[in-house]
Design a protein around this motif. Structure first.
Motif, mmCIF file in Angstrom:
data_model
loop_
_atom_site.group_PDB
_atom_site.id
_atom_site.type_symbol
_atom_site.label_atom_id
_atom_site.label_comp_id
_atom_site.label_asym_id
_atom_site.label_seq_id
_atom_site.Cartn_x
_atom_site.Cartn_y
_atom_site.Cartn_z
ATOM 1 N N GLU A 83 0.859 -1.171 0.000
ATOM 2 C CA GLU A 83 0.000 0.000 0.000
ATOM 3 C C GLU A 83 0.898 1.224 0.000
ATOM 4 N N TYR A 84 0.811 1.991 -1.089
ATOM 5 C CA TYR A 84 1.564 3.233 -1.209
ATOM 6 C C TYR A 84 0.556 4.376 -1.184
ATOM 7 N N ASN A 85 0.735 5.324 -0.305
ATOM 8 C CA ASN A 85 -0.113 6.517 -0.283
ATOM 9 C C ASN A 85 -1.600 6.170 -0.289
ATOM 10 N N GLN A 86 -1.970 5.181 0.505
ATOM 11 C CA GLN A 86 -3.340 4.721 0.657
ATOM 12 C C GLN A 86 -3.931 4.155 -0.632
ATOM 13 N N SER A 87 -3.083 3.564 -1.456
ATOM 14 C CA SER A 87 -3.539 2.937 -2.684
ATOM 15 C C SER A 87 -2.550 1.854 -3.077
ATOM 16 N N CYS A 114 1.834 -3.372 4.444
ATOM 17 C CA CYS A 114 2.188 -1.968 4.622
ATOM 18 C C CYS A 114 3.129 -1.831 5.808
ATOM 19 N N GLN A 121 -6.763 0.162 2.278
ATOM 20 C CA GLN A 121 -7.146 0.998 1.134
ATOM 21 C C GLN A 121 -6.770 0.355 -0.200
#
Length: 193
Positions: A83-87, A114, A121
């Motif tokens: 998960e990067y930047n909530q995506s 994460c 997310q």
């Protein structure tokens, strides 16, 4: 239905120093324990997919054709993604967008990991994307929070984690059920070509 099911497990991280292969090794090892499942490991870091999609009717690049054949042969999918930047990462979206019919009427589960965040997310957004492609995002997903603290340098768990082991089994049980049901449905329906 009897016989084995082919699970295409897609490792979505492509960045340098990535952690994804450790998570994929661990989850793939759990798939390997089951006699009813055959694993096809797909690593987007080595898949060679172009970043730019072709126009309709334009020749598709060889790496896309090769990966398309593997996806078409799969009965189900597991996407292992950070998960990067909530995506989820752009490489995962790129890989999804190159294909259409290959995803249709097949179940998908997500294993998200994460460092600090909740981790849900990426899975929630991927469920929406796969639903648009007529895939069947199953309810059971895995979110591995604080993943860097859970894995040893060799990809093993530094401690026993019964909750996570139970979660893996629940994901694979549900994925297998859907894969069997949808395999039967695909052969009986003109909806899926």
């Amino acid at each position: 239905m009897t016989g084995w099911l082919r699970i295409a497990m897609i490792t979505g991280s492509t960045r340098a120093g990535r952690f994804g292969p450790l998570v994929a090794d661990w989850f793939g090892g759990r798939i390997g324990r089951r006699r009813d499942l055959e694993l096809d490991r797909i690593d987007l870091a080595t898949a060679g997919l172009p970043d730019q999609l072709t126009e309709p009717g334009e020749e598709v690049p060889a790496p896309v054709r090769e990966l398309g054949a593997r996806l078409a042969a799969a009965d189900a999918f597991v996407v292992v993604t950070p998960e990067y930047n909530q995506s989820f990462p752009a490489a995962v979206k790129n890989a999804i967008d190159w294909f259409d019919a290959e995803w249709a009427a097949k179940p998908v589960s997500i294993v998200a990991y994460c460092r600090d965040a909740e981790g849900g997310q990426a899975a929630a957004q991927l469920r929406q994307v796969f639903g648009e492609l007529n895939a069947v995002p199953i309810r059971r997903t895995m979110t591995i929070r604080n993943a860097w603290q859970r894995f040893g340098a060799d990809g093993s768990w530094p401690r026993r984690d019964p909750e996570l082991e139970e979660s893996v089994n629940a994901v694979l049980d549900q994925l297998t059920w859907w894969a069997n049901a949808l395999r039967v449905a695909r052969t009986a329906s003109p909806f899926v070509q």
